[in-house]
Design an enzyme around this catalytic site. Structure first.
Site, PDB file in Angstrom:
ATOM      1  N   PRO A  91      -7.313  -1.095  17.422  1.00 23.20           N
ATOM      2  CA  PRO A  91      -6.823  -1.501  16.101  1.00 23.20           C
ATOM      3  C   PRO A  91      -6.626  -0.373  15.086  1.00 23.20           C
ATOM      4  O   PRO A  91      -5.930  -0.570  14.087  1.00 23.20           O
ATOM      5  CB  PRO A  91      -7.889  -2.483  15.607  1.00 23.20           C
ATOM      6  N   HIS A 127       0.859  -1.182   0.000  1.00 18.29           N
ATOM      7  CA  HIS A 127       0.000   0.000   0.000  1.00 18.29           C
ATOM      8  C   HIS A 127       0.895   1.232   0.000  1.00 18.29           C
ATOM      9  O   HIS A 127       1.785   1.343   0.837  1.00 18.29           O
ATOM     10  CB  HIS A 127      -0.879   0.047   1.256  1.00 18.29           C
ATOM     11  N   TYR A 149       2.421   5.425  10.739  1.00 17.96           N
ATOM     12  CA  TYR A 149       1.711   4.334  10.055  1.00 17.96           C
ATOM     13  C   TYR A 149       2.688   3.307   9.491  1.00 17.96           C
ATOM     14  O   TYR A 149       2.448   2.097   9.550  1.00 17.96           O
ATOM     15  CB  TYR A 149       0.836   4.908   8.930  1.00 17.96           C
ATOM     16  N   TYR A 196     -10.237   4.834   6.086  1.00 20.12           N
ATOM     17  CA  TYR A 196     -10.788   4.987   7.446  1.00 20.12           C
ATOM     18  C   TYR A 196     -11.772   6.151   7.404  1.00 20.12           C
ATOM     19  O   TYR A 196     -11.398   7.249   6.985  1.00 20.12           O
ATOM     20  CB  TYR A 196      -9.683   5.340   8.443  1.00 20.12           C
ATOM     21  N   LYS A 218      -1.549  -1.433  14.480  1.00 20.55           N
ATOM     22  CA  LYS A 218      -0.244  -1.497  15.143  1.00 20.55           C
ATOM     23  C   LYS A 218       0.021  -2.751  15.972  1.00 20.55           C
ATOM     24  O   LYS A 218       1.176  -3.053  16.287  1.00 20.55           O
ATOM     25  CB  LYS A 218      -0.072  -0.272  16.057  1.00 20.55           C
TER      26      LYS A 218
HETATM   27  P1  FAD Z   1      -1.706 -13.477  20.346  1.00 20.68           P
HETATM   28  O1  FAD Z   1      -1.881 -13.425  18.885  1.00 20.68           O
HETATM   29  O2  FAD Z   1      -2.881 -13.180  21.232  1.00 20.68           O
HETATM   30  O3  FAD Z   1      -1.125 -14.910  20.714  1.00 20.68           O
HETATM   31  C1  FAD Z   1      -1.031 -15.371  22.041  1.00 20.68           C
HETATM   32  C2  FAD Z   1      -1.024 -16.893  22.055  1.00 20.68           C
HETATM   33  O4  FAD Z   1      -0.865 -17.327  23.412  1.00 20.68           O
HETATM   34  C3  FAD Z   1      -2.324 -17.503  21.569  1.00 20.68           C
HETATM   35  O5  FAD Z   1      -2.058 -18.482  20.573  1.00 20.68           O
HETATM   36  C4  FAD Z   1      -2.961 -18.108  22.808  1.00 20.68           C
HETATM   37  O6  FAD Z   1      -3.701 -19.289  22.535  1.00 20.68           O
HETATM   38  C5  FAD Z   1      -1.739 -18.404  23.660  1.00 20.68           C
HETATM   39  N1  FAD Z   1      -2.034 -18.454  25.111  1.00 20.68           N
HETATM   40  C6  FAD Z   1      -2.865 -17.676  25.832  1.00 20.68           C
HETATM   41  N2  FAD Z   1      -2.856 -18.052  27.123  1.00 20.68           N
HETATM   42  C7  FAD Z   1      -2.004 -19.084  27.227  1.00 20.68           C
HETATM   43  C8  FAD Z   1      -1.580 -19.890  28.297  1.00 20.68           C
HETATM   44  N3  FAD Z   1      -2.051 -19.721  29.535  1.00 20.68           N
HETATM   45  N4  FAD Z   1      -0.685 -20.856  28.046  1.00 20.68           N
HETATM   46  C9  FAD Z   1      -0.202 -21.067  26.797  1.00 20.68           C
HETATM   47  N5  FAD Z   1      -0.574 -20.320  25.735  1.00 20.68           N
HETATM   48  C10 FAD Z   1      -1.459 -19.352  25.948  1.00 20.68           C
HETATM   49  N6  FAD Z   1      -2.441  -5.694  14.517  1.00 20.68           N
HETATM   50  C11 FAD Z   1      -1.742  -5.161  13.468  1.00 20.68           C
HETATM   51  O7  FAD Z   1      -0.525  -4.991  13.575  1.00 20.68           O
HETATM   52  N7  FAD Z   1      -2.339  -4.819  12.273  1.00 20.68           N
HETATM   53  C12 FAD Z   1      -3.670  -4.959  12.101  1.00 20.68           C
HETATM   54  O8  FAD Z   1      -4.158  -4.698  10.987  1.00 20.68           O
HETATM   55  C13 FAD Z   1      -4.451  -5.466  13.215  1.00 20.68           C
HETATM   56  N8  FAD Z   1      -5.782  -5.622  13.095  1.00 20.68           N
HETATM   57  C14 FAD Z   1      -6.463  -6.238  14.119  1.00 20.68           C
HETATM   58  C15 FAD Z   1      -7.810  -6.418  13.930  1.00 20.68           C
HETATM   59  C16 FAD Z   1      -8.545  -7.049  14.944  1.00 20.68           C
HETATM   60  C17 FAD Z   1     -10.027  -7.238  14.725  1.00 20.68           C
HETATM   61  C18 FAD Z   1      -7.902  -7.506  16.139  1.00 20.68           C
HETATM   62  C19 FAD Z   1      -8.678  -8.210  17.230  1.00 20.68           C
HETATM   63  C20 FAD Z   1      -6.558  -7.313  16.325  1.00 20.68           C
HETATM   64  C21 FAD Z   1      -5.822  -6.676  15.324  1.00 20.68           C
HETATM   65  N9  FAD Z   1      -4.461  -6.462  15.454  1.00 20.68           N
HETATM   66  C22 FAD Z   1      -3.770  -5.866  14.430  1.00 20.68           C
HETATM   67  C23 FAD Z   1      -3.764  -6.880  16.680  1.00 20.68           C
HETATM   68  C24 FAD Z   1      -3.010  -8.209  16.515  1.00 20.68           C
HETATM   69  O9  FAD Z   1      -3.873  -9.207  16.062  1.00 20.68           O
HETATM   70  C25 FAD Z   1      -2.372  -8.635  17.861  1.00 20.68           C
HETATM   71  O10 FAD Z   1      -1.653  -7.545  18.374  1.00 20.68           O
HETATM   72  C26 FAD Z   1      -1.447  -9.844  17.703  1.00 20.68           C
HETATM   73  O11 FAD Z   1      -2.179 -11.026  17.543  1.00 20.68           O
HETATM   74  C27 FAD Z   1      -0.528 -10.016  18.925  1.00 20.68           C
HETATM   75  O12 FAD Z   1       0.244 -11.183  18.799  1.00 20.68           O
HETATM   76  P2  FAD Z   1       0.750 -11.978  20.076  1.00 20.68           P
HETATM   77  O13 FAD Z   1       1.519 -13.140  19.530  1.00 20.68           O
HETATM   78  O14 FAD Z   1       1.401 -11.041  21.008  1.00 20.68           O
HETATM   79  O15 FAD Z   1      -0.563 -12.467  20.820  1.00 20.68           O
HETATM   80  C1  DHB Z   2      -6.921  -3.896   9.112  1.00 26.65           C
HETATM   81  C2  DHB Z   2      -7.025  -3.788  10.472  1.00 26.65           C
HETATM   82  C3  DHB Z   2      -6.745  -2.579  11.059  1.00 26.65           C
HETATM   83  O1  DHB Z   2      -6.822  -2.451  12.395  1.00 26.65           O
HETATM   84  C4  DHB Z   2      -6.345  -1.488  10.307  1.00 26.65           C
HETATM   85  O2  DHB Z   2      -6.062  -0.308  10.927  1.00 26.65           O
HETATM   86  C5  DHB Z   2      -6.202  -1.616   8.938  1.00 26.65           C
HETATM   87  C6  DHB Z   2      -6.509  -2.831   8.347  1.00 26.65           C
HETATM   88  C7  DHB Z   2      -7.236  -5.212   8.481  1.00 26.65           C
HETATM   89  O3  DHB Z   2      -7.631  -6.137   9.198  1.00 26.65           O
HETATM   90  O4  DHB Z   2      -7.094  -5.331   7.262  1.00 26.65           O
END
Ligand code: FAD
Ligand code: DHB
Length: 394
Positions: free
Chosen positions: A296, A76, A388, A204, A300
């Protein structure tokens, strides 16, 4: 009988943070074991992030898992912000020389799982009753129940990559851990549909009916979001209701191009800002959502998790290769300074782009004035663009 295992780093959580850490450590010859309370199929199917910063793409390349991302990821070059009928394009390449890439979190985790398993990475899935102990000792341990047996992993370091609802953060004594929290009075309802996106870059929109976001996963797959009540239930949202509401919250030009279809994923995510300090306690390090959550807006969360991991892995590599603990000793301080800046950006963009039920007429005017300023000021656009595409690691 307890099954005993030993490794250098025990990683709790196989989300993007834990998986990337495992791969980067393995590449550096540092042994590790990953445990997760869920199974691989469940983790791979969790639809979340979609926009990767260049630093995240670089980390995937460094890990040796970017072959598919480099082919299928869609760069993008800009984004659009729209506010009550006015629209503003931010040329992120022109302003920063960098791009972001659309590539789903589902694909990031799949690519990492494939590589880790091909290389014989050690995993325990579907674990229960995870307990961390000896965090201040030279040999901390992680105990859990797996396939009907008790398991203990002893290690040099524990990486708490277990997300917001994990156990690692709460292993830090309450008198040491300090948390900062803001819950927003709304959520995001998101859908995936097998239809071409209305725009090849993110749009957005702050509409009087509420926020909307047009995003995508490919030239034929769209990801769309709308602001909803935080207590709402997806069961209240038929596809038809979603499409009507979404079409009402985007510009007439985009609405004319909108191709609706059945959704194959639909979920509601709450919006929250959260930081836990410190991110190190003894030989436990926290990374990713285990330590911080951003709303979200601005995409980030995943990128912030990856930045934590890059900094932590560099520190551990220094420690194992040269016995130098300086980088792991300063991990918490260094990473938190960056985390707060990203928290600030996500908070600010969320404040600008949503309808707040509790906003006074004065606050509404402030929001509008901020958008008008953004439309006139290249400096303001550059500030958004710079955040961004991702702040530097150092
Ligand atoms: P998680 O992905 O939450 O992984 C944690 C893992 O730990 C999981 O697999 C879980 O099962 C495991 N776990 C939990 N408890 C235990 C336990 N007690 N013992 C063992 N394992 C355990 N971020 C972006 O950068 N860009 C985006 O566009 C974006 N869009 C998003 C849109 C939505 C709708 C949402 C909900 C989030 C979005 N995010 C985005 C955020 C992003 O998804 C998270 O920040 C990311 O998943 C964080 O990764 P993580 O590995 O830290 O945690
Ligand atoms: C998406 C999620 C976001 O939070 C964002 O700021 C832009 C795109 C996505 O899921 O594509």
């Amino acid at each position: 009988m307890t099954i005993q295992a030993a490794t250098s780093v025990c990683i709790i959580g196989s989300g993007p943070a834990g998986l990337l850490m495992s791969q980067l450590l393995a590449n550096a010859g540092i042994e590790n074991i990953v445990i997760d309370r869920k199974g691989r199929a469940y983790i791979e199917a969790r639809v979340r992030a979609g926009i990767l910063e260049q630093g995240t793409v670089s980390a995937m390349r460094e890990a040796g898992v970017a072959d598919r991302l480099d082919v299928e990821g869609i760069p993008h070059h800009g984004l659009d912000l729209a506010f009550e009928g006015a629209s503003h394009h931010i040329d992120i390449v022109g302003l920063t020389g960098k791009t972001v890439v659309a590539y789903g979190q589902t694909e990031v985790t799949k690519d990492l799982f494939v590589k880790r398993t091909q290389q014989g990475g050690r995993f325990y899935f579907d674990v229960e009753n995870v307990v961390l102990s000896g965090l201040k000792s030279d040999r901390p341990a992680v105990n859990f129940r797996h396939a009907g047996q008790d398991v203990e992993i002893s290690c040099d370091y524990i990486a708490g990559c277990d997300g917001f609802h994990g156990v690692s953060r709460n292993a830090i004594p309450a008198n040491v851990l300090k948390t900062y929290d803001r819950v927003y009075p709304f959520g995001w309802l998101g859908i995936l549909t097998e239809r071409p996106p209305v725009s090849m870059e993110c749009v957005y929109t702050n509409h009087p009916r509420g926020f909307s976001l047009c995003s995508m996963r490919s030239a034929t797959r769209s990801r769309y979001y709308i602001q909803c009540d935080s207590n709402d239930d997806v069961a209240n949202w038929s596809d038809d209701r979603f499409w009507d509401e979404f079409a009402a919250r985007i510009s007439p030009d985009l609405a004319a191009k909108l191709q609706t279809g059945p959704s194959f994923e639909k979920s509601i995510a709450p919006l929250r800002s959260f930081v836990a300090e410190p991110m190190r306690y003894g030989n436990l390090f926290l990374a990713g959502d285990a330590a911080h959550i951003v709303p979200p807006t601005g995409a980030k969360g995943l990128n912030l998790a990856v930045a934590d991991i890059r900094i932590l892995v560099r520190g551990l590599v220094e420690r194992y290769a040269r016995g130098n603990t300086h980088h792991i000793d300063t991990y918490s301080q260094k990473v938190l300074a960056r985390v707060w800046k990203v928290e600030r950006f996500s908070w600010q963009l969320s404040n600008l782009m949503h309808q707040f039920p509790d906003h006074s007429p004065f606050e509404k005017k402030m929001q509008r004035a901020e958008f008008d300023y953004l439309m006139q000021s290249e400096a303001a656009s550059r500030t958004i663009a710079e955040n961004y595409v991702g702040l530097p690691l150092d």
